[in-house]
Design an enzyme around this catalytic site. Structure first.
Site, PDB file in Angstrom:
ATOM      1  N   HIS A   1     -27.546 -24.027  19.606  1.00 19.60           N
ATOM      2  CA  HIS A   1     -26.930 -22.852  18.986  1.00 19.60           C
ATOM      3  C   HIS A   1     -26.056 -22.114  19.991  1.00 19.60           C
ATOM      4  O   HIS A   1     -26.359 -22.068  21.184  1.00 19.60           O
ATOM      5  CB  HIS A   1     -27.992 -21.922  18.373  1.00 19.60           C
ATOM      6  CG  HIS A   1     -28.962 -21.341  19.350  1.00 19.60           C
ATOM      7  ND1 HIS A   1     -28.703 -20.193  20.074  1.00 19.60           N
ATOM      8  CD2 HIS A   1     -30.216 -21.720  19.705  1.00 19.60           C
ATOM      9  CE1 HIS A   1     -29.740 -19.899  20.823  1.00 19.60           C
ATOM     10  NE2 HIS A   1     -30.681 -20.814  20.636  1.00 19.60           N
TER      11      HIS A   1
ATOM     12  N   ASP B   1     -25.081 -18.810  19.525  1.00 18.40           N
ATOM     13  CA  ASP B   1     -25.276 -17.362  19.508  1.00 18.40           C
ATOM     14  C   ASP B   1     -26.338 -16.939  20.514  1.00 18.40           C
ATOM     15  O   ASP B   1     -27.142 -17.756  20.976  1.00 18.40           O
ATOM     16  CB  ASP B   1     -25.641 -16.873  18.105  1.00 18.40           C
ATOM     17  CG  ASP B   1     -26.956 -17.452  17.586  1.00 18.40           C
ATOM     18  OD1 ASP B   1     -27.218 -18.648  17.846  1.00 18.40           O
ATOM     19  OD2 ASP B   1     -27.722 -16.721  16.941  1.00 18.40           O
TER      20      ASP B   1
ATOM     21  N   ASP C   1     -30.891 -19.443  27.219  1.00 17.41           N
ATOM     22  CA  ASP C   1     -31.089 -19.653  25.778  1.00 17.41           C
ATOM     23  C   ASP C   1     -29.806 -19.328  25.026  1.00 17.41           C
ATOM     24  O   ASP C   1     -29.612 -18.212  24.562  1.00 17.41           O
ATOM     25  CB  ASP C   1     -32.245 -18.778  25.298  1.00 17.41           C
ATOM     26  CG  ASP C   1     -32.638 -19.050  23.862  1.00 17.41           C
ATOM     27  OD1 ASP C   1     -32.235 -20.089  23.307  1.00 17.41           O
ATOM     28  OD2 ASP C   1     -33.330 -18.196  23.273  1.00 17.41           O
TER      29      ASP C   1
ATOM     30  N   GLU D   1     -28.762 -18.686  14.987  1.00 21.60           N
ATOM     31  CA  GLU D   1     -30.131 -19.136  15.230  1.00 21.60           C
ATOM     32  C   GLU D   1     -31.060 -17.981  15.593  1.00 21.60           C
ATOM     33  O   GLU D   1     -32.258 -18.030  15.311  1.00 21.60           O
ATOM     34  CB  GLU D   1     -30.146 -20.181  16.346  1.00 21.60           C
ATOM     35  CG  GLU D   1     -31.458 -20.955  16.480  1.00 21.60           C
ATOM     36  CD  GLU D   1     -32.475 -20.297  17.397  1.00 21.60           C
ATOM     37  OE1 GLU D   1     -33.639 -20.755  17.413  1.00 21.60           O
ATOM     38  OE2 GLU D   1     -32.124 -19.324  18.103  1.00 21.60           O
ATOM     39  N   GLU D   2     -30.519 -16.942  16.218  1.00 28.51           N
ATOM     40  CA  GLU D   2     -31.346 -15.858  16.739  1.00 28.51           C
ATOM     41  C   GLU D   2     -31.640 -14.768  15.709  1.00 28.51           C
ATOM     42  O   GLU D   2     -32.217 -13.734  16.043  1.00 28.51           O
ATOM     43  CB  GLU D   2     -30.670 -15.219  17.963  1.00 28.51           C
ATOM     44  CG  GLU D   2     -30.439 -16.159  19.137  1.00 28.51           C
ATOM     45  CD  GLU D   2     -31.713 -16.528  19.877  1.00 28.51           C
ATOM     46  OE1 GLU D   2     -32.808 -16.191  19.391  1.00 28.51           O
ATOM     47  OE2 GLU D   2     -31.618 -17.158  20.944  1.00 28.51           O
TER      48      GLU D   2
ATOM     49  N   GLU E   1     -32.936 -26.747  23.400  1.00 34.26           N
ATOM     50  CA  GLU E   1     -33.595 -25.470  23.640  1.00 34.26           C
ATOM     51  C   GLU E   1     -34.148 -25.443  25.062  1.00 34.26           C
ATOM     52  O   GLU E   1     -34.379 -26.495  25.671  1.00 34.26           O
ATOM     53  CB  GLU E   1     -34.734 -25.276  22.640  1.00 34.26           C
ATOM     54  CG  GLU E   1     -34.289 -24.991  21.220  1.00 34.26           C
ATOM     55  CD  GLU E   1     -33.858 -23.539  21.024  1.00 34.26           C
ATOM     56  OE1 GLU E   1     -33.993 -22.739  21.981  1.00 34.26           O
ATOM     57  OE2 GLU E   1     -33.390 -23.214  19.928  1.00 34.26           O
TER      58      GLU E   1
END
Length: 437
Positions: free
Chosen positions: A70, A72, A96, A126-127, A155
């Site tokens: 991801h 974001d 992250d 995603e967050e 991840e």
């Protein structure tokens, strides 16, 4: 917005990405530069869906793998721009998971003729709430772009394989009271005071630590918000405690909700949102081969795969029937913190190991024995230092064509028992000395 130079090394490319703010909801600019950089690579077919970018090799290989990450981040916490201190790169999203995204981009640019076809997915949202997740949106709008045999979520795992993931559930626990004027408070009942008993349950709770398919998960149950109060001169008649339950993948969302209701049986419980986790799935042949090929770290005492303590989109791939693991350079323990950083050596290590795995091909030294016994799976072999080639699939029956496991909610299987029926035939595993064999 700067152009992306995919010729930079992983650490420098990570720093460039970190310096492009992309808090959830504002991923457009970073998606634009990623798309532009990928469209300049002639060996990739590129697709755009909202602020999710997908790039694919189309070489007709018998196996397709997905590398997903991801773009974001959580809100900036005074940790931009990025900075280097020795072997550490600091900045919002460095761990992250822009370091993982940098690895994806480096591989997309330089692995032009992989032994297996590759789908690179760079997704948004995603967050935040699940409905904003770009991977979920893509699975609904263009599921063919997520077709594959195996997926790796980059991840943060400190370049070690972490399998499965926890489920997550948020719920409101409501304490009721009776309104009154604070000058005559004895005529009412203070709901905020009543909520103390809810907090007592949370303080006294002992988290479960179940073993699932040979891996140990550690659950968590915490208050994450409290709201109540009417006015400065009113005894409140309601106080709501919002809790977050991170549950092991031996439970589904419904079972997790029932567990909460049993703990807070004296109060109304309202489930706000829930997402199932994913079992480790290391018994799947593609996952077993990945673990064998990647190894577990650069130290002299390799660490076996561990449980992912957190929710990741491994669960979303599991729901699609695609085996997946977590593997990336970031450090999960410091994700979302103001002092977030990534070790630059881990970026290089993760890239090198994935490059080797994606390029892996050639005859297996045991192929004669395997073919005679009918146990070879596409003749793939795994190099191990000092030992030549060892077949990672030695114990698996042949699975012709693409094998995408279909999830069977009726029965959950241990890693050392069996696999669900795929589209071609039944795969089985011989018992070994532990649940991972």
């Amino acid at each position: 917005m700067k152009d992306l130079d995919l010729g930079l090394d992983g650490a420098a490319l990570t720093a460039l990405l970190v310096d492009m703010p992309s808090v959830s909801g504002d991923e457009g600019p970073i998606a634009d530069v990623i798309e532009a950089a990928l469209r300049a690579l002639p060996h990739l077919a590129v697709h755009r869906d909202g602020n999710t970018v997908v790039a694919q090799t189309m070489l007709g290989r018998p196996e397709r793998v997905i590398l997903a990450g991801h773009v974001d981040t959580v809100p900036v916490a005074g940790n931009l721009p990025s900075r280097r201190e020795g072997q550490r790169l600091f900045g919002c999203g460095s761990t992250d998971m822009k370091s993982g995204v940098a690895v994806q981009l480096r591989l997309a640019a330089t692995v032009t003729a992989p032994a297996r076809d590759i789908t690179y997915v760079f997704y948004d949202g995603e967050e935040v709430a699940a409905e904003r997740n770009g991977l979920l949106r893509l699975s609904r709008r263009a599921p063919e772009l997520l077709a594959g045999d195996f997926a790796v979520l980059l991840e943060p795992t400190s370049a070690l394989v972490e399998a499965g993931c926890q489920g997550t559930l948020r719920a409101d626990i409501t304490a009721a009271g009776l309104r009154a004027h604070t000058a005559r408070s004895w005529m009412g009942r203070n709901a905020i005071h009543e909520a103390g008993a809810i907090l007592d349950v949370l303080r006294g709770y002992t988290p479960r630590e179940p073993e699932v398919d040979g891996l140990r998960y550690h659950e968590g149950l915490n208050a994450v918000a409290v709201r109540g109060g009417v006015a400065g001169n009113v005894v409140p008649d309601e106080c709501v405690v919002t809790v977050n339950y991170r549950f092991a993948p031996d439970l589904d969302g419904n079972q997790a909700a029932e567990h909460l209701r049993s703990l807070f049986s004296a109060w109304p419980v309202t489930v706000l949102d829930s997402a199932d986790g994913a079992r480790p799935g290391l018994g799947h042949p593609a996952a077993a081969a990945f673990v064998a090929a990647i190894g577990q770290g650069s130290g002299s005492s390799p660490r076996p795969p561990t449980a992912k303590l957190g929710w990741t989109d491994v669960a979303r791939f599991a729901a699609l029937g695609i085996a997946a693991v977590n593997y990336g350079p970031g450090i999960s323990e410091i994700a979302h913190t103001p002092g977030e950083y990534v070790e630059t050596a881990k970026i290089a290590e993760c890239e090198a190991r994935l490059r080797s795995w994606l390029s892996l091909s050639g005859p297996c030294l045991l192929s004669g024995l395997c073919l005679l016994s009918g146990l070879c799976l596409r003749g793939l072999a795994v190099p191990r230092p000092g030992t030549g080639l060892i077949c990672a699939y030695l114990i698996w029956p042949a699975l012709p064509g693409r094998a995408v496991a279909q999830r069977d909610r009726g029965r959950v299987l241990r890693a050392a028992d069996a696999l669900p029926v795929d589209r071609h035939n039944l795969a089985r595993v011989e018992h070994g000395r532990d649940a991972g064999q």
